[in-house]
Scaffold this active site. Structure first.
Site, PDB file in Angstrom:
ATOM      1  N   GLU A 185      -1.322  -9.114   3.711  1.00  0.00           N
ATOM      2  CA  GLU A 185      -1.247  -9.637   5.084  1.00  0.00           C
ATOM      3  C   GLU A 185      -2.628  -9.983   5.639  1.00  0.00           C
ATOM      4  OE1 GLU A 185      -1.279  -5.105   5.817  1.00  0.00           O
ATOM      5  OE2 GLU A 185      -0.783  -6.541   4.227  1.00  0.00           O
ATOM      6  N   CYS A 239       0.834  -1.202   0.000  1.00  0.00           N
ATOM      7  CA  CYS A 239       0.000   0.000   0.000  1.00  0.00           C
ATOM      8  C   CYS A 239       0.873   1.259   0.000  1.00  0.00           C
ATOM      9  CB  CYS A 239      -0.988  -0.030   1.168  1.00  0.00           C
ATOM     10  SG  CYS A 239      -2.367   1.114   0.988  1.00  0.00           S
ATOM     11  N   HIS A 266      -3.514  -5.201   0.502  1.00  0.00           N
ATOM     12  CA  HIS A 266      -2.912  -5.665   1.756  1.00  0.00           C
ATOM     13  C   HIS A 266      -2.929  -7.188   1.814  1.00  0.00           C
ATOM     14  CE1 HIS A 266      -2.513  -1.884   4.190  1.00  0.00           C
ATOM     15  NE2 HIS A 266      -3.274  -1.466   3.200  1.00  0.00           N
TER      16      HIS A 266
END
Length: 229
Positions: free
Chosen positions: A200, A99, A198
């Site tokens: 994660e 990001c 993202h």
């Protein structure tokens, strides 16, 4: 062989969830995550790879632009992560920008950003979501395509800025349905990848987790080469 040390950058306070998930993904593939905060800009540990995580918008002064939206910047973090990125580029370390990390990587290489996206959307929502509800179009023949496979993938969206002019040496490897840049890379530097979404938050999905695997594998190889040297 010792586990490769992966620097995970972030703000001085907060962002515990995203950083914990990044660290979990790094450990999953055998890396050793080390969190680096702005107060540690002059005393951070040695590392073999880097993850620059998401967060506040980047100060437009860094790409010679006037503010177009209400500022929400973290100058201390900008300074830390600019130094970390420049060091990683100089040392040719593997790096994953997430990001704002992808945006700052682009800026460090001479690129610029769109400061707002709402007016540029025609086919996609401007709503933020950690769920994979948006479509990524992966460019064929790229590192991203080799890693993630397929021409399309579902991604999340937690950003209100994005890459405009692409930095020196970088190429676009993924866009959304509005053509907004979602991924950049420089294959000449080994693993140097920035993604606008993202991963994660999507580590339960192998197609997203593979980004962390590739980072740790590249860091392991880099660390091994330096040890032999």
């Amino acid at each position: 062989m010792a586990r490769p040390v992966i620097a995970v950058t972030g703000p001085e306070r907060g962002a515990f969830g995203p950083r914990a998930l990044v660290a979990a993904a790094i450990r999953w593939y055998g890396g050793k995550p080390v969190h680096i905060r702005p107060s540690e800009i002059d005393c951070h540990p040695a590392y073999d790879g880097v993850v620059v995580t998401g967060g506040h918008d980047i100060d437009p002064v860094l790409y010679a632009a006037e503010p177009e939206v209400e500022p929400r910047h973290d100058k201390a973090r900008d300074a830390l992560e600019t130094r970390i990125i420049e060091e990683a580029l100089w040392r040719r370390l593997p790096l994953l920008g997430i990001c704002r990390g992808a945006q700052l990587l682009n800026v460090c290489l001479g690129g610029s950003l769109h400061q707002e996206l709402r007016s540029r959307r025609r086919h996609t929502s401007n709503r933020w979501t950690i769920l994979p509800l948006k479509t990524l179009r992966i460019q064929s023949g790229t590192v991203l395509a080799e890693l993630m496979g397929g021409a399309r993938c579902r991604i999340n969206s937690l950003h209100n800025q994005a890459i405009d002019t692409v930095g020196d040496g970088l190429r676009v490897s993924g866009v959304d349905l509005d053509g907004i840049v979602q991924a950049i890379e420089d294959p000449s530097r080994g693993f140097l990848v920035g993604v606008q979404w993202h991963p994660e938050f999507l580590i339960a999905m192998p197609r997203h987790r593979v980004l962390f695997r590739a980072l740790v594998e590249a860091a392991t190889a880099a660390a091994g080469s330096r040890t032999v040297a």
